[in-house]
Design a protein around this motif. Structure first.
Motif, PDB file in Angstrom:
ATOM      1  N   GLU A 133       0.844  -1.198   0.000  1.00 63.30           N
ATOM      2  CA  GLU A 133       0.000   0.000   0.000  1.00 63.30           C
ATOM      3  C   GLU A 133       0.879   1.248   0.000  1.00 63.30           C
ATOM      4  O   GLU A 133       1.813   1.360   0.789  1.00 63.30           O
ATOM      5  N   VAL A 134       0.573   2.189  -0.892  1.00 68.61           N
ATOM      6  CA  VAL A 134       1.361   3.415  -0.995  1.00 68.61           C
ATOM      7  C   VAL A 134       0.911   4.388   0.093  1.00 68.61           C
ATOM      8  O   VAL A 134      -0.273   4.706   0.209  1.00 68.61           O
ATOM      9  N   LEU A 135       1.877   4.884   0.878  1.00 76.32           N
ATOM     10  CA  LEU A 135       1.563   5.642   2.083  1.00 76.32           C
ATOM     11  C   LEU A 135       1.891   7.125   1.987  1.00 76.32           C
ATOM     12  O   LEU A 135       1.686   7.861   2.946  1.00 76.32           O
ATOM     13  N   ILE A 136       2.387   7.593   0.859  1.00 76.28           N
ATOM     14  CA  ILE A 136       2.959   8.940   0.817  1.00 76.28           C
ATOM     15  C   ILE A 136       1.946  10.043   1.085  1.00 76.28           C
ATOM     16  O   ILE A 136       2.286  11.062   1.684  1.00 76.28           O
ATOM     17  N   SER A 137       0.695   9.854   0.679  1.00 76.93           N
ATOM     18  CA  SER A 137      -0.297  10.916   0.868  1.00 76.93           C
ATOM     19  C   SER A 137      -0.650  11.104   2.331  1.00 76.93           C
ATOM     20  O   SER A 137      -1.070  12.190   2.737  1.00 76.93           O
ATOM     21  N   GLN A 138      -0.468  10.060   3.132  1.00 81.35           N
ATOM     22  CA  GLN A 138      -0.842  10.125   4.545  1.00 81.35           C
ATOM     23  C   GLN A 138       0.360  10.210   5.472  1.00 81.35           C
ATOM     24  O   GLN A 138       0.195  10.245   6.696  1.00 81.35           O
ATOM     25  N   GLU A 139       1.568  10.246   4.904  1.00 83.37           N
ATOM     26  CA  GLU A 139       2.778  10.249   5.727  1.00 83.37           C
ATOM     27  C   GLU A 139       3.232  11.687   5.981  1.00 83.37           C
ATOM     28  O   GLU A 139       3.660  12.386   5.067  1.00 83.37           O
ATOM     29  N   PRO A 140       3.204  12.160   7.241  1.00 84.41           N
ATOM     30  CA  PRO A 140       3.601  13.545   7.536  1.00 84.41           C
ATOM     31  C   PRO A 140       5.025  13.867   7.101  1.00 84.41           C
ATOM     32  O   PRO A 140       5.302  14.995   6.675  1.00 84.41           O
ATOM     33  N   ALA A 141       5.921  12.912   7.221  1.00 80.48           N
ATOM     34  CA  ALA A 141       7.315  13.172   6.853  1.00 80.48           C
ATOM     35  C   ALA A 141       7.443  13.512   5.374  1.00 80.48           C
ATOM     36  O   ALA A 141       8.256  14.356   4.982  1.00 80.48           O
ATOM     37  N   VAL A 142       6.648  12.873   4.530  1.00 80.46           N
ATOM     38  CA  VAL A 142       6.704  13.148   3.098  1.00 80.46           C
ATOM     39  C   VAL A 142       6.189  14.556   2.810  1.00 80.46           C
ATOM     40  O   VAL A 142       6.762  15.297   2.001  1.00 80.46           O
ATOM     41  N   HIS A 143       5.097  14.940   3.477  1.00 85.21           N
ATOM     42  CA  HIS A 143       4.571  16.300   3.302  1.00 85.21           C
ATOM     43  C   HIS A 143       5.606  17.331   3.767  1.00 85.21           C
ATOM     44  O   HIS A 143       5.786  18.378   3.117  1.00 85.21           O
ATOM     45  N   LYS A 144       6.261  17.052   4.878  1.00 90.07           N
ATOM     46  CA  LYS A 144       7.288  17.957   5.409  1.00 90.07           C
ATOM     47  C   LYS A 144       8.415  18.126   4.387  1.00 90.07           C
ATOM     48  O   LYS A 144       8.876  19.245   4.130  1.00 90.07           O
ATOM     49  N   TYR A 145       8.847  17.036   3.824  1.00 90.50           N
ATOM     50  CA  TYR A 145       9.904  17.070   2.810  1.00 90.50           C
ATOM     51  C   TYR A 145       9.460  17.863   1.581  1.00 90.50           C
ATOM     52  O   TYR A 145      10.218  18.688   1.055  1.00 90.50           O
ATOM     53  N   MET A 146       8.244  17.622   1.124  1.00 84.71           N
ATOM     54  CA  MET A 146       7.767  18.307  -0.069  1.00 84.71           C
ATOM     55  C   MET A 146       7.622  19.810   0.171  1.00 84.71           C
ATOM     56  O   MET A 146       7.815  20.624  -0.747  1.00 84.71           O
ATOM     57  N   GLU A 147       7.286  20.222   1.385  1.00 86.39           N
ATOM     58  CA  GLU A 147       7.225  21.654   1.695  1.00 86.39           C
ATOM     59  C   GLU A 147       8.598  22.295   1.553  1.00 86.39           C
ATOM     60  O   GLU A 147       8.727  23.425   1.055  1.00 86.39           O
ATOM     61  N   LEU A 148       9.642  21.570   1.993  1.00 85.49           N
ATOM     62  CA  LEU A 148      10.998  22.079   1.823  1.00 85.49           C
ATOM     63  C   LEU A 148      11.346  22.200   0.343  1.00 85.49           C
ATOM     64  O   LEU A 148      11.897  23.218  -0.102  1.00 85.49           O
ATOM     65  N   MET A 149      11.021  21.167  -0.433  1.00 82.13           N
ATOM     66  CA  MET A 149      11.328  21.212  -1.860  1.00 82.13           C
ATOM     67  C   MET A 149      10.569  22.334  -2.552  1.00 82.13           C
ATOM     68  O   MET A 149      11.109  23.017  -3.428  1.00 82.13           O
ATOM     69  N   LYS A 150       9.326  22.551  -2.170  1.00 82.82           N
ATOM     70  CA  LYS A 150       8.537  23.644  -2.749  1.00 82.82           C
ATOM     71  C   LYS A 150       9.207  24.986  -2.476  1.00 82.82           C
ATOM     72  O   LYS A 150       9.279  25.859  -3.349  1.00 82.82           O
ATOM     73  N   ALA A 151       9.731  25.138  -1.247  1.00 81.73           N
ATOM     74  CA  ALA A 151      10.396  26.389  -0.893  1.00 81.73           C
ATOM     75  C   ALA A 151      11.649  26.590  -1.749  1.00 81.73           C
ATOM     76  O   ALA A 151      11.937  27.718  -2.187  1.00 81.73           O
ATOM     77  N   PHE A 152      12.393  25.533  -1.992  1.00 78.34           N
ATOM     78  CA  PHE A 152      13.562  25.652  -2.867  1.00 78.34           C
ATOM     79  C   PHE A 152      13.138  26.025  -4.290  1.00 78.34           C
ATOM     80  O   PHE A 152      13.714  26.922  -4.919  1.00 78.34           O
ATOM     81  N   TYR A 153      12.154  25.333  -4.815  1.00 78.62           N
ATOM     82  CA  TYR A 153      11.729  25.582  -6.196  1.00 78.62           C
ATOM     83  C   TYR A 153      11.104  26.965  -6.370  1.00 78.62           C
ATOM     84  O   TYR A 153      11.044  27.487  -7.492  1.00 78.62           O
TER      85      TYR A 153
END
Length: 455
Positions: free
Chosen positions: A246-266
Motif C-alpha cells: 500500500e502506498v503511504l505517501i499521501s498520509q505520511e507527515p514526513a513526506v509532506h514535510k519534505y515536499m514543503e521544503l522542496m517547494k520552498a527551494f523551487y
C-alpha cells in the motif's frame, strides 16, 4: 574506469533507509564509537576471531563484479595475497536479473556477488545465503561494523537476517565553492546548519551577475536528481507498507514535510533550471553553483581536476531542527554469499578480509568509500592516493549520527518515483496533495503490475 554511481545505490537507498538508495557511497563519529588501537589497524582479524577449519588446499572463490579486471585487482588483490589457500577469480558481470539468469543457465556459479544494482534480483532468484551462522562459527564480531549499515541489511530481510557483508560506505555532506560565496560576499557554510539555513543561503546566492546565472544549491543534476531525496532519507520512513505494498505517501507527515521544503527551494527564482540539458549533468563543476549535496567520491569522479577543486571545501550535511544531528542511514553495497556456492566457508573468509582494517584502509586510500568499521581513524586515509582530496574537510562526512532504518524496509518503495516527478512539480502550479496523488497513482499501477508478474 567509468564507475556507475548508485544505480544500485539509489534504488537501493530509495528502498532502504527512508526511503530509499542508499546513500553511496561511511561511518559517523557518533555511532562509530569504540575505535580500535593501532594494533587493530594492522591486524585484520584482531578481536574478530578466525577458524581452525579453513581450507587446506587452494580453493578458487569466484566473485561477480561489474567493472573489469583492473578495478577488481585494485580492490581485491590485497585479499588474494593475504589468503594463501584461496584464489580470487573475477566473473565480470552485473548483479541484475537477466545477467544472473544467464549465468545460472550456463551453470556458472559465483561464490560472492557484489550487489551494486540492488538485492532484489538476488532475492527473486533466492540466491542469498544469510551470514549469521557463519559469523557465529568464525566468531566474527559484528559489533565492529557500522550499526546503521548492519541494521539496514537486516531490515531488507523479512526474518531480520544479515544478508551480506558491507564493503565501503558513502555518506553525504555539503560541498561549497568559496569563489561563488566570495563573489556574493556571503559567509561560508558552518557545521551546524539546518535545511532552513541552507534555504536562506540558496536565496542569497541565486542571482544573475555579469550576465551569468548563479544558483545557490544543487541536489542532483537540475535539482531533480536522487540527491534531492537526502532530506527525506534523514526522516527514515517507508513510502509503502512492507507487507501489502500500500502506498503511504499521501498520509505520511514526513513526506509532506519534505515536499514543503522542496517547494520552498523551487520557489526561489532562478534556482531550478528548466532546461532538460541541465538535468544531464551537474552544474557545480561550472563554478556557477555555490553548494551541492553529494558523496565523498564526487571530488574524484565528478570534478577530477585538483586545480578546479582548490576553491571547494566541505561542510556537514544540513539537518532538520527536530533531528539536530541525524544523517541518512549509512549505505554500503553488500557482498552477497551465493546460496548455491560450494565453498561457503572459504567465501566467508574472504568476507572477513573485506571487513578487516587493512582492507578497509586500502579502499579508503583509493577513495572507494569510507570505512564500514567502527574505526573512524581509517577515514583519515581517505583519498590518500589522490591529490584532489588534500586539505579537504573530509571529517564532514562523518560529523552526523546515521539514522537507523525502519525495522523492516519496504521492498515496494522503489516503485514510488518521487525523483522522476520532481521536474514536473518544479515547473507546475500543483500543490503538494495534488503532486502526491499523481505519484501515488502511478506507483499503485507499477506495484500492481509487479504483483501480477510474480503470480
Amino acid at each position: 574506469m567509468n564507475r556507475v554511481r548508485k544505480s544500485g545505490g539509489f534504488p537501493a537507498l530509495l528502498a532502504v533507509g527512508l526511503l530509499s538508495v542508499i546513500v553511496s557511497g561511511c561511518t559517523a563519529n557518533t555511532g562509530m564509537e569504540g575505535s580500535a588501537d593501532e594494533s587493530d589497524i594492522s591486524t585484520p582479524h584482531a578481536n574478530m576471531g578466525t577458524s581452525d577449519e579453513g581450507p587446506q588446499e587452494e580453493v578458487t572463490i569466484r566473485v561477480l563484479y561489474p567493472w573489469g579486471q583492473g578495478a577488481f585487482d585494485e580492490r581485491f588483490k590485497d585479499i588474494d595475497e593475504k589468503l594463501p589457500d584461496i584464489r580470487l577469480e573475477l566473473i565480470d558481470s552485473r548483479a541484475e536479473l537477466e545477467p544472473l539468469q544467464e549465468l545460472n543457465a550456463k551453470k556458472i556459479v559465483p561464490d560472492l556477488i557484489f550487489a551494486n544494482w540492488g538485492i532484489e534480483p538476488l532475492m527473486e532468484l533466492e540466491m542469498i545465503e544469510p551470514l549469521d551462522a557463519l559469523a557465529e562459527q568464525y566468531e566474527f564480531d559484528l559489533d565492529r561494523l557500522d550499526p546503521s549499515i548492519i541494521a539496514l541489511y537486516r531490515a531488507w530481510d523479512k526474518e531480520g537476517r544479515l544478508i551480506g557483508m558491507p564493503t565501503s560506505a558513502d555518506n553525504y555532506a555539503l560541498f561549497y565553492n568559496k569563489e561563488v560565496f566570495d563573489l556574493f560576499g556571503v559567509s561560508y557554510p558552518t557545521d551546524d546548519m539546518t535545511w532552513n539555513d541552507v534555504l536562506d543561503l540558496a536565496k542569497r546566492l541565486t542571482a544573475v551577475k555579469d550576465g551569468i546565472q548563479y544558483r545557490g544549491l544543487e541536489m542532483g543534476p537540475g535539482f531533480t536528481g536522487t540527491e534531492a531525496l537526502v532530506p527525506l532519507m534523514q526522516l527514515t520512513v517507508n513510502l509503502t507498507d512492507p507487507e501489502t505494498g500500500e502506498v503511504l505517501i499521501s498520509q505520511e507527515p514526513a513526506v509532506h514535510k519534505y515536499m514543503e521544503l522542496m517547494k520552498a527551494f523551487y520557489n526561489i527564482p532562478g534556482l531550478y533550471n528548466s532546461d532538460p540539458e541541465a538535468r544531464k549533468d551537474y552544474e557545480f563543476t561550472k563554478n556557477t553553483v555555490a553548494m551541492i549535496v553529494s558523496w565523498p567520491g564526487y571530488l574524484r569522479w565528478g570534478i577530477g581536476d585538483p586545480d578546479k577543486a582548490r576553491s571547494i571545501d566541505i561542510a556537514p550535511l544540513p539537518v532538520w531542527p527536530e533531528l539536530p544531528d541525524i544523517a541518512p542511514t549509512h549505505f554500503s553495497h553488500p557482498l552477497i554469499l551465493n546460496k548455491y556456492s560450494e565453498n561457503k566457508e572459504a567465501a566467508f573468509q574472504v568476507l572477513m578480509e573485506v571487513a578487516s582494517a587493512d582492507h578497509q584502509t586500502v579502499l579508503a586510500e583509493i577513495a572507494d568509500g569510507l570505512t564500514v568499521l567502527n574505526q573512524p581513524e581509517i577515514n583519515e586515509r581517505y583519498g590518500a592516493n589522490y591529490e584532489i582530496f588534500d586539505g579537504k574537510n573530509l571529517s564532514a562526512f562523518v560529523a552526523r549520527t546515521p539514522a537507523l532504518p525502519p525495522s523492516r524496509v519496504s521492498p515496494w518503495d522503489k516503485y514510488v518515483d518521487i525523483v522522476g516527478h520532481l521536474a514536473e512539480f518544479a515547473e507546475s502550479d500543483m500543490n503538494i496533495p495534488e503532486f502526491l496523488r499523481v505519484v501515488q497513482e502511478k506507483a499503485e499501477m507499477r506495484i500492481a503490475e509487479e504483483k501480477s508478474r510474480r503470480e
